[in-house]
Enzyme design. Sequence first.
Site, PDB file in Angstrom:
ATOM      1  N   TYR A  43      15.199 -10.845  -4.169  1.00 33.07           N
ATOM      2  CA  TYR A  43      14.821 -10.898  -2.756  1.00 33.07           C
ATOM      3  C   TYR A  43      13.444 -11.551  -2.597  1.00 33.07           C
ATOM      4  CZ  TYR A  43      13.789  -9.549   2.043  1.00 33.07           C
ATOM      5  OH  TYR A  43      13.451  -9.588   3.368  1.00 33.07           O
ATOM      6  N   LEU A  88       2.780  -4.211   3.306  1.00 33.04           N
ATOM      7  CA  LEU A  88       1.578  -4.543   2.543  1.00 33.04           C
ATOM      8  C   LEU A  88       1.746  -5.955   2.003  1.00 33.04           C
ATOM      9  CD1 LEU A  88       1.127  -1.278   0.437  1.00 33.04           C
ATOM     10  CD2 LEU A  88      -0.434  -2.098   2.199  1.00 33.04           C
ATOM     11  N   LYS A 120       2.162   2.661  -6.055  1.00 37.46           N
ATOM     12  CA  LYS A 120       3.053   2.245  -4.965  1.00 37.46           C
ATOM     13  C   LYS A 120       4.403   2.888  -5.258  1.00 37.46           C
ATOM     14  CE  LYS A 120       4.467  -1.709  -2.210  1.00 37.46           C
ATOM     15  NZ  LYS A 120       5.893  -1.434  -2.066  1.00 37.46           N
ATOM     16  N   ARG A 141      10.951   3.996   8.918  1.00 37.47           N
ATOM     17  CA  ARG A 141      10.078   2.910   9.333  1.00 37.47           C
ATOM     18  C   ARG A 141      10.772   1.952  10.306  1.00 37.47           C
ATOM     19  NH1 ARG A 141       6.863  -1.472   5.622  1.00 37.47           N
ATOM     20  NH2 ARG A 141       8.934  -2.144   4.992  1.00 37.47           N
ATOM     21  N   LYS A 301      -6.709   0.108  -1.774  1.00 40.18           N
ATOM     22  CA  LYS A 301      -7.149   0.208  -0.382  1.00 40.18           C
ATOM     23  C   LYS A 301      -8.669   0.305  -0.331  1.00 40.18           C
ATOM     24  CE  LYS A 301      -3.110   3.074   0.674  1.00 40.18           C
ATOM     25  NZ  LYS A 301      -2.571   4.392   0.954  1.00 40.18           N
ATOM     26  N   LYS A 325       1.892  -5.846  -7.490  1.00 50.06           N
ATOM     27  CA  LYS A 325       3.273  -5.603  -7.918  1.00 50.06           C
ATOM     28  C   LYS A 325       3.385  -5.571  -9.447  1.00 50.06           C
ATOM     29  CE  LYS A 325       6.611  -6.051  -5.310  1.00 50.06           C
ATOM     30  NZ  LYS A 325       7.448  -5.115  -4.552  1.00 50.06           N
ATOM     31  N   CYS A 435      35.493  10.066 -34.727  1.00 50.15           N
ATOM     32  CA  CYS A 435      36.640   9.794 -35.594  1.00 50.15           C
ATOM     33  C   CYS A 435      36.979  11.096 -36.325  1.00 50.15           C
ATOM     34  CB  CYS A 435      36.260   8.705 -36.599  1.00 50.15           C
ATOM     35  SG  CYS A 435      37.515   8.474 -37.867  1.00 50.15           S
TER      36      CYS A 435
HETATM   37  S1  IVH Z   1      -0.114   2.556   2.460  1.00 48.14           S
HETATM   38  C1  IVH Z   1      -0.227   0.021   6.569  1.00 48.14           C
HETATM   39  N1  IVH Z   1       0.276   3.619   0.148  1.00 48.14           N
HETATM   40  O1  IVH Z   1       4.826   0.369   0.523  1.00 48.14           O
HETATM   41  C2  IVH Z   1       0.631   0.229   5.376  1.00 48.14           C
HETATM   42  N2  IVH Z   1       2.091   2.467   1.152  1.00 48.14           N
HETATM   43  O2  IVH Z   1       5.102  -2.484   1.049  1.00 48.14           O
HETATM   44  C3  IVH Z   1       0.042   1.307   4.603  1.00 48.14           C
HETATM   45  N3  IVH Z   1       4.129   2.511  -0.181  1.00 48.14           N
HETATM   46  O3  IVH Z   1       5.620   0.689   3.891  1.00 48.14           O
HETATM   47  C4  IVH Z   1       0.921   1.739   3.550  1.00 48.14           C
HETATM   48  N4  IVH Z   1       3.339   3.693  -1.835  1.00 48.14           N
HETATM   49  O4  IVH Z   1       6.451   2.484   2.302  1.00 48.14           O
HETATM   50  C5  IVH Z   1       0.833   2.904   1.135  1.00 48.14           C
HETATM   51  N5  IVH Z   1       0.456   4.642  -1.907  1.00 48.14           N
HETATM   52  C6  IVH Z   1       1.010   3.946  -0.909  1.00 48.14           C
HETATM   53  C7  IVH Z   1       2.343   3.523  -0.951  1.00 48.14           C
HETATM   54  C8  IVH Z   1       2.854   2.777   0.104  1.00 48.14           C
HETATM   55  C9  IVH Z   1       4.397   3.087  -1.356  1.00 48.14           C
HETATM   56  C10 IVH Z   1       5.107   1.721   0.590  1.00 48.14           C
HETATM   57  C11 IVH Z   1       5.150   2.084   2.047  1.00 48.14           C
HETATM   58  C12 IVH Z   1       4.887   0.797   2.745  1.00 48.14           C
HETATM   59  C13 IVH Z   1       5.287  -0.198   1.712  1.00 48.14           C
HETATM   60  C14 IVH Z   1       4.653  -1.537   1.949  1.00 48.14           C
END
Ligand code: IVH
Length: 688
Positions: A43, A88, A120, A141, A301, A325, A435
């Site tokens: 994808y 993200l 993540k 979402r 972050k 990633k 066997c």
């Molecule tokens: S923060 C404003 N923290 O990743 C977006 N997202 O690709 C803030 N996700 O929709 C998201 N682990 O479903 C955040 N530690 C994490 C995360 C996380 C997984 C997912 C989440 C988001 C997606 C974005």
Amino acid sequence: MTDAPPITVLADDTAYAEAVQLAVDSAAAYYADGTSTLDDDAYDRLVRGIQAYEEAHPEAVLPLSPTGKVAGGAVVGDVPHTVPMLSLDNVFGAEQLADWAASLERRLGRPVTEWSVEPKLDGLAISARYRHGRLAQLVTRGDGSAGEDVSHAIGTIVGLPDRLADAVTVELRGEVMMTASQFEDACAKRQAHDGTTFANPRSAAAGTLRAQDRPYVCELTFFGYGVLPPPGDDSELAVRLRELPHSEIMGWVAAQGVQTTAATPVAGIVAETLERVQERVGEIAAVRAELPFGIDGIVIKCDLAADQAEAGFSSRAPRWAVAYKLPATEKITKLIDVEWNTGRTGIIAPRAVLEPVELDGSIVTYATLHNVADITRRGLMLGDSVTVYKAGDVIPRVEAPVVHLRTGDERPIAIPQVCPSCGDAIDSSQERWRCVRGRACRAIASITYAVGRDQLDIEGLAENRVQQLLDAGLIVDFADLFFLTREQLLDLERMGETSTDNLLAAIEQAKTRSLSRVFCALGVRGTGRSMSRRIARHFATMDNIRTADSEAIQQVEGIGPEKAPVVVAELIELAPLIDKLVKAGVNMIEPGATPPEEGAPAAVAELPLASMSVVVTGAMTGPLAELSRNEVNELIERAGGKASSSVSAKTSLLVAGEKAGSKRAKAETLGIRVLSPEEFAVEISAFL
Ligand code: IVH
């Protein structure tokens, strides 16, 4: 660390339009119930191809295009979000991360104060709305601005309590997913219900979250990663939550009784420098394969609210966060064939032959299928598209068929009716088919294993010689070797006086091997070299091992209630062979070991490597230069340690020789003590 995966190259407007349609359909299926026809990598490649085409041909951009849209434009649901649920941006590798951070700092006109680094989670984003401390509504979402009400799932999600510690009104955001054991459980339930399974934990979580009328209930898990006070609320708490650093907000979330990753090996941390961020990325990547839940990257972050506010948002994603990633550990490929092999203990095991696929750094062509029950449980067919999982050192395994990709051309997998090795009958009374001849079926394999370097170490007894002895009817098992006479050997073709005498001397020498090696030579199912050493050290004599019942066997580290009865049953089956070895005068004692009743645990605690898990890698030098890897491991265990082959968070010490490679790098990122072979030899000199 990782390079960006290649893109799908689109030749013309038609190819572009087809790609857009495919991406839109896949995103819709992925966000609806996890049944996308593409794996994550495919994808990503497709969307990047679409993006590249659009950059070169801005006039051709279709309104349907998934680029720049949350969830690839898949629209699901009608409950508006109070604050949009965004995506993200992604980076692949250290260089891209540094570029991203530099551009953010240019925008701010100053360095970012502190970073927060967390896993993540590979599940589905969810908004959990609490009113006066009670969980009132769950919303997916969807397209980011509105989602679907899935409140029916309340009460089935571990980590998302019905009530918070305080009677507060807030919206929690986090990820809903399935742990490995929840996934197994869900597959078993679905199999019992309609004969199918889920393709992977993520799609199982997606399907489960949306399912309303299932006659069975599957458990899910929630990890929180953010909290929002109601818009316009200017209570003390709301103000505090808007001003606190992200790391402290997560502490507040946990104190409310909501699960965060804090108690996991990949807990969020605060990093002051980008170097520390990068280091933490390495640490999280290193333990990924051992986690009981899936992660597909690391989220970085800005920790401070002020930095976040200044950085702001683009239409699709925050500018104050990015997803680093990690390589995919699961892909979809084709099941071409299933091969059946009888192993040296007589177990008949299926192996999947796959269309080759790149997974976590290697090309996977074969994968384990465990046993016949596993094939039927998963409802696999030849020609199926299947999900294949591999991470780190684990053996690749076929997870499940992707049922919605079936074309109708799939064929049933032929299950053998007779032993694929000797053609005799199959004992199918246990899950693992065998066997009926047991070990005798593959005598050549079990004898060659027994005389191998790490077991009895009988030099000059290669496989062809073993075959010759079997063909001549001189042996049926490896204990018979100890009764061979000079005359019998001299009668054989290609056996001169010197080779005969050398072989007889080597066989004589083999009688003096330690119990751990003799036990290993037996090839007891479920035990290898290191388990054999643990058993031998624990019981000290073969008599003690033979009289141990299932409970006593479970006192050995690493033997649980499932393995213990197998070991006991195996020892009963092997009794005639063991008796023959005793009669031949083969050593049945482990040097230096104390039997359990004489207080072995106290003795172990005084040993230099007591309760340490030690990994050895690279070429040994100095006093260890002449030892095989197995001999070094024997040494470790004599010194009270546990020898292990892969570095993990549990490793206490790495002995790194020349050309140590990736295990050394992993140990260093995990902060594990590393010693050279020479330094290690000094520490355990009393055992050399
Ligand atoms: S923060 C404003 N923290 O990743 C977006 N997202 O690709 C803030 N996700 O929709 C998201 N682990 O479903 C955040 N530690 C994490 C995360 C996380 C997984 C997912 C989440 C988001 C997606 C974005």
